[in-house]
Design a protein around this motif. Sequence first.
Motif, PDB file in Angstrom:
ATOM      1  N   HIS A  30     -11.528  -3.825   6.029  1.00  0.00           N
ATOM      2  CA  HIS A  30     -10.358  -4.029   5.168  1.00  0.00           C
ATOM      3  C   HIS A  30     -10.726  -4.033   3.682  1.00  0.00           C
ATOM      4  N   GLU A  31     -11.899  -4.527   3.371  1.00  0.00           N
ATOM      5  CA  GLU A  31     -12.330  -4.619   1.973  1.00  0.00           C
ATOM      6  C   GLU A  31     -12.397  -3.250   1.294  1.00  0.00           C
ATOM      7  N   VAL A  34      -8.644  -2.816   0.075  1.00  0.00           N
ATOM      8  CA  VAL A  34      -7.848  -3.966  -0.355  1.00  0.00           C
ATOM      9  C   VAL A  34      -7.299  -3.800  -1.774  1.00  0.00           C
ATOM     10  N   ASP A  35      -8.040  -3.201  -2.673  1.00  0.00           N
ATOM     11  CA  ASP A  35      -7.558  -2.999  -4.045  1.00  0.00           C
ATOM     12  C   ASP A  35      -6.709  -1.734  -4.177  1.00  0.00           C
TER      13      ASP A  35
END
Length: 92
Positions: A30-31, A34-35
């Motif tokens: 997910h990281e 995420v942005d």
Amino acid sequence: MASDLTTADIYDDASLIGQDFEKIIASFGHEAVVDLMPKIIRVLEKLELVVGEKEKARLEIDELKLENERLYMEITKEASQRRQLDEVSIDA
């Protein structure tokens, strides 16, 4: 292409982008998105609004064209009737 863009196209593209995000998340977690995800969503929402406004404007233009045509026909008919009345009054 851009002039033919519809909100349905935006939804289709958003779905494809969502599928790509799912693949990236599955591969990298997910990281990895995420942005980026909120930015893409915001751009898609803005694009949807712009395209929706364009579609609404296109409908309004089409309605105005029909109204313009109706008014033109009405004016033409009235002008023809006036000419006929003028001819009758001249002959009398």
